[in-house]
Write an enzyme that holds these catalytic residues in place. Structure first.
Site, PDB file in Angstrom:
ATOM      1  N   SER A 102      34.779  42.191  35.826  1.00 27.94           N
ATOM      2  CA  SER A 102      34.911  43.812  35.974  1.00 27.94           C
ATOM      3  C   SER A 102      36.194  44.198  34.854  1.00 27.94           C
ATOM      4  O   SER A 102      36.991  43.176  34.869  1.00 27.94           O
ATOM      5  CB  SER A 102      35.376  44.290  37.299  1.00 27.94           C
ATOM      6  OG  SER A 102      35.119  43.397  38.127  1.00 27.94           O
ATOM      7  N   CYS A 103      36.280  45.256  34.518  1.00 25.05           N
ATOM      8  CA  CYS A 103      37.220  45.620  33.531  1.00 25.05           C
ATOM      9  C   CYS A 103      38.632  46.026  34.315  1.00 25.05           C
ATOM     10  O   CYS A 103      38.638  46.563  35.252  1.00 25.05           O
ATOM     11  CB  CYS A 103      36.774  46.900  32.722  1.00 25.05           C
ATOM     12  SG  CYS A 103      35.616  46.615  31.426  1.00 25.05           S
ATOM     13  N   VAL A 104      39.373  45.896  33.532  1.00 20.84           N
ATOM     14  CA  VAL A 104      40.987  45.896  34.211  1.00 20.84           C
ATOM     15  C   VAL A 104      41.271  47.432  34.458  1.00 20.84           C
ATOM     16  O   VAL A 104      40.795  48.376  33.648  1.00 20.84           O
ATOM     17  CB  VAL A 104      42.188  45.488  33.442  1.00 20.84           C
ATOM     18  CG1 VAL A 104      42.596  44.039  34.067  1.00 20.84           C
ATOM     19  CG2 VAL A 104      41.781  45.497  31.761  1.00 20.84           C
TER      20      VAL A 104
ATOM     21  N   THR B 198      41.418  44.156  39.949  1.00 27.87           N
ATOM     22  CA  THR B 198      40.303  43.240  39.232  1.00 27.87           C
ATOM     23  C   THR B 198      41.086  41.897  39.191  1.00 27.87           C
ATOM     24  O   THR B 198      40.163  41.036  39.087  1.00 27.87           O
ATOM     25  CB  THR B 198      40.212  43.681  37.945  1.00 27.87           C
ATOM     26  OG1 THR B 198      41.338  44.177  37.367  1.00 27.87           O
ATOM     27  CG2 THR B 198      39.201  44.912  37.997  1.00 27.87           C
TER      28      THR B 198
END
Lengths: 104, 419
Positions: A102-104, B198
């Site tokens: 997943s993107c930050v 994340t």
């Protein structure tokens, strides 16, 4: 790094069961990975897996949901029907590609 | 005369206009800046408006005060970029030719992308705080809050300022306590990710904090639709989360103009070289800030660090030299945790956020990935820094575009991987 045998082929995986070396992947390995998820592969599944394969070879990233919708022409509803509980993660694993980040 | 054209006068576009106006000779280069908005907004301030910490005037200034001197500024929308002809077309038919183009058009919340989200309940019981209008409407809604189920929700990643929904949750928890409404309010945090954040180290720490604050988390929730009649959000696998007040972060899309110009991906982000910031499709187009598809946070700090790299690379490009400056994905984010405290994260493409001190080893004075009052004061002071140092293009002392490993407590395994 765990090694196991799938459909008669020895494969290396990471701790979450994603293949680390795509050259060890073939359609029988895909079927075996799908079976681990309780999925029997149909043409509908292969449409998704083929798109991920083509797209990954071009961009070196597992495509996200919107890319599968817009570029791959596969609606989200279908993806959840084909690969329940986290379609992108499951489809990536069955395609022999890394877990999507997943993107930050 | 040659023209350097910048689309978008937000954080990234304004900093680029400031720094390049100082670097490019006035007799040789015109710098044109185009934006459709009459005002510049301090976007990190939206988070604080609903809790009465900032007012409307704290976060808004007229463009006349933020656009630097010596810039040809046009208040206009953009119809499309005609990259093949090196020109930009405005809706009234005006053509703006360019020699070098910088795209800094950012991203915006697109609630219409989710079925049922923009309905009769929109801005009544369904809110967002990523726009000035949204933050204002939510401020009004909270004034009449008497308790119930508050659901804070992220539709999909990536989003601008990925820690903001967590900050909103922590600030809401503290605000409800002050108002004596916390015991009457159930707070639920709903995310499409598998955890609170994340990156693993930060996610662990933030998950514990949510737990301490008695905030329940629903993870791996991919929203299919909002059911306004039942007041619930429904996932693709038919899970339902009911709400009395939904504070959502809609999908973040790039400008529609990018799509009309044929320059974007499925989210209208421009495919960009993540190190040089050059547009992959056209050598004389550069992209900065939220508008890129670079795999780092969409955040003001990133736009600021990128601006240092991009300024150098544009000078290299104009001189016909290779683009030597490289962006490492550096991001630096404060996370407000409520009650006058905050966390600080510092990370890049390769290094996830870890504990330590910042910006100096041992001395700090700020602590990374730990809650402190000083971090909160840093976040509050940043608004002044933004208007007076960042936008005019001055460097921030001790904090450069290359992330420093000094002062960071990095597990031995990762040092090896990063080297």
């Amino acid at each position: 790094m765990p090694t196991k045998t799938l459909a008669g082929t020895p494969v290396d995986t990471d701790d979450e069961g994603y293949l680390v070396n795509h050259s060890q992947w073939n359609k029988d390995v895909a079927a075996a990975l799908a079976a681990e998820e309780g999925i029997t592969l149909t043409d509908g599944h292969w449409k998704v897996l083929d798109f991920i394969d083509t797209d990954f070879k071009e961009r070196s990233v597992v495509p996200g949901m919107r890319r599968l919708n817009k570029v791959g022409n596969i609606p989200t509803k279908d993806l959840y029907a084909l690969f329940p509980d986290g379609p992108i993660k499951k489809a990536a694993r069955i395609s022999g590609y890394p877990k999507p980040v997943s993107c930050v | 005369m040659k023209t350097l054209l910048i689309l978008g006068a937000g954080t990234a576009g304004t900093i680029m206009a400031s720094t390049l106006r100082n670097k490019l000779p006035k007799g040789e280069w015109t710098i044109t800046l185009v934006d459709r908005a009459p005002d510049h907004y301090y976007q990190p301030g939206y988070l604080f408006m609903p809790f009465g910490i900032y007012t409307e005037n704290d976060v808004r200034r007229p463009m006349t005060r933020t656009v630097p001197r010596g810039i040809d500024y046009r208040e206009a929308d953009v119809d499309r970029i005609d990259a093949a002809a090196n020109r930009v077309l405005l809706p009234d038919g005006t053509e703006v030719p360019y020699d070098v183009l910088i795209i800094a058009t950012g991203v915006h919340p697109a609630p219409e992308q989710v079925e049922g989200m923009v309905n009769g309940d929109w801005r009544k019981n369904v809110h967002e705080f990523y726009t000035f209008e949204g933050a204002k409407a939510l401020t009004e809604r909270l004034k009449s809050w008497q308790g119930g189920r508050l659901v804070v929700h992220i539709c999909e990643m990536p989003i601008k300022c990925p820690v903001a929904p967590l900050e909103f949750t922590f600030l809401a928890d503290a605000w409800l306590q002050e108002k004596g409404l916390r015991e009457k309010t159930e707070i639920v945090y709903v995310t499409p990710m598998s955890g609170a954040f994340t990156k693993p180290v930060a996610s662990g720490i933030l998950t514990r904090l949510l737990d301490e604050k008695r905030i329940s988390v629903v993870h791996d929730f991919a929203i299919a639709r909002v059911d306004a009649e039942k007041k619930s959000i429904v996932s693709w696998d038919e899970k339902e989360v009911p709400y009395d007040l939904l504070v959502t972060v809609p999908p973040n899309m790039g400008a529609e103009m990018i799509d009309r110009s044929g320059l974007g991906d499925e989210l209208n982000y421009v495919p960009t070289d993540k190190h040089t910031l050059q547009c992959k499709a056209h050598a004389n187009i550069f992209v900065i800030g939220d508008a890129t598809d670079c795999p780092t946070s969409k955040a003001g700090s990133v736009a600021h660090f990128e601006s240092e790299v991009l300024t150098e690379n544009i000078l290299h490009f104009i001189a016909g030299q290779p683009l030597r400056s490289r962006f490492d994905g550096h991001a630096n984010c404060f996370i407000e945790s409520g009650h006058g405290k905050a966390f600080l994260l510092d990370f890049n493409y390769d290094q996830e956020p870890v504990t330590g001190t910042f910006p100096l080893p041992a001395l700090g004075p700020m602590r990374l990935l730990a809650e402190s009052r000083l971090n909160h004061l840093g976040k509050m002071a940043f608004r002044w820094v933004y208007w007076n140092i960042l936008l005019p293009g001055w460097p921030i002392p001790l904090v450069g575009h290359k992330m420093s490993l000094r002062g960071k407590n990095i597990p031995p395994k990762e040092i090896k991987a990063a080297a």
